[in-house]
Design an enzyme around this catalytic site. Structure first.
Site, short mmCIF file in Angstrom:
data_model
loop_
_atom_site.label_atom_id
_atom_site.label_comp_id
_atom_site.label_asym_id
_atom_site.label_seq_id
_atom_site.Cartn_x
_atom_site.Cartn_y
_atom_site.Cartn_z
N MET A 58 38.09 40.40 22.76
CA MET A 58 37.63 40.21 24.13
C MET A 58 38.56 39.36 25.01
SD MET A 58 35.23 42.23 24.07
CE MET A 58 34.48 42.02 25.67
N HIS A 74 38.55 52.23 23.17
CA HIS A 74 37.66 51.95 24.31
C HIS A 74 36.52 52.97 24.31
CE1 HIS A 74 36.59 50.34 28.22
NE2 HIS A 74 36.31 51.58 28.57
C1 GRF Z 1 33.80 49.07 20.57
O1 GRF Z 1 32.86 49.84 21.27
C2 GRF Z 1 35.17 49.26 21.13
O2 GRF Z 1 35.37 50.51 21.71
C3 GRF Z 1 35.27 48.19 22.19
O3 GRF Z 1 34.55 47.10 21.67
C4 GRF Z 1 33.56 47.58 20.77
C5 GRF Z 1 33.72 46.80 19.50
O4 GRF Z 1 32.71 47.10 18.57
N1 GRF Z 1 36.64 47.88 22.50
P1 GRF Z 1 32.82 46.57 17.09
O5 GRF Z 1 32.99 45.05 17.19
O6 GRF Z 1 34.00 47.21 16.46
O7 GRF Z 1 31.52 46.93 16.42
#
Ligand code: GRF
Length: 203
Positions: free
Chosen positions: A93, A112
């Site tokens: 993030m 994404h």
């Molecule tokens: C996913 O939906 C990805 O596309 C986005 O963040 C989310 C992460 O999910 N970038 P996780 O932590 O892998 O479950």
């Protein structure tokens, strides 16, 4: 021909994509020498997943650094020490600084949960759902300075059926991500992904 390499997964949250990649390594689908998790969130669930799979996890506390650049300097230091060649973002993030992006130019992948360039940003699944589109999906792309705008490697559609609940769509998107990301990562590890400007050739 398969080549082996060292990979770092950067993640901040749940870590389901992290786990999908690790499972692909364990099954022998992905050929890696070494993989680590780096996170900026002390209590993220992805760390539990790393423990479960005995993957080295490194927590770097953003509070200890004066600037984003200083934080990224530390990340580079860690990744250099671990001899990391490829960086995979999986729900990471933080926006990467130019310093980091230059160090790993064309070596950073992201996933994404929409068909970019539609619904960039943090709430892509919900945004697409609320907009009322009938088709959304998943994008794997290279990471560049412009957030969610790097060259697109692959996309996979997910249809939004009538009466579909948001939760159902989220499940469908994540299921699609967990298949697509390891598949494209395999191509990348095998040098089957070539980027020329905005155009990416996958063979
Ligand atoms: C996913 O939906 C990805 O596309 C986005 O963040 C989310 C992460 O999910 N970038 P996780 O932590 O892998 O479950």
């Amino acid at each position: 021909m398969k080549t082996k390499t060292n990979l770092a997964i950067l993640a901040s949250g749940n870590g389901s994509n992290f786990e999908a990649i690790i499972k692909a390594v364990k099954k022998g689908f992905l050929n890696l020498d070494y993989c680590i998790l780096v996170t900026d969130k002390r209590n993220s669930f992805v760390r539990e997943r790393a423990k479960k799979h005995q993957i080295k996890d490194i927590f770097v506390d953003p509070k200890k650094f004066k600037s984003k650049k200083d934080f990224d300097k530390k990340l580079i230091q860690i990744l250099n020490k671990e001899k990391i060649k490829i960086v995979v973002l999986a729900g990471y993030m933080r926006i990467l600084s130019p310093l980091f992006l230059n160090r790993f130019k064309n070596k950073i992948l992201n996933i994404h949960p929409s068909l970019l360039p539609s619904f960039a940003g943090k709430n892509a699944i919900e945004d697409a759902y609320n907009y009322g589109v009938k088709v959304t999906g998943v994008t794997v792309h290279f990471v560049t300075q412009k957030v969610d705008q790097g060259p697109i490697i692959a996309q996979k559609t997910v249809f939004i059926k009538s009466n579909m609940e948001l939760k159902e769509l989220e499940k469908e998107i994540h299921k699609t991500e967990h298949k697509l990301y390891p598949k494209l990562l395999k191509k990348f590890l095998e040098n089957k992904i070539e980027v020329k400007g905005r155009h990416v050739k996958v063979t």
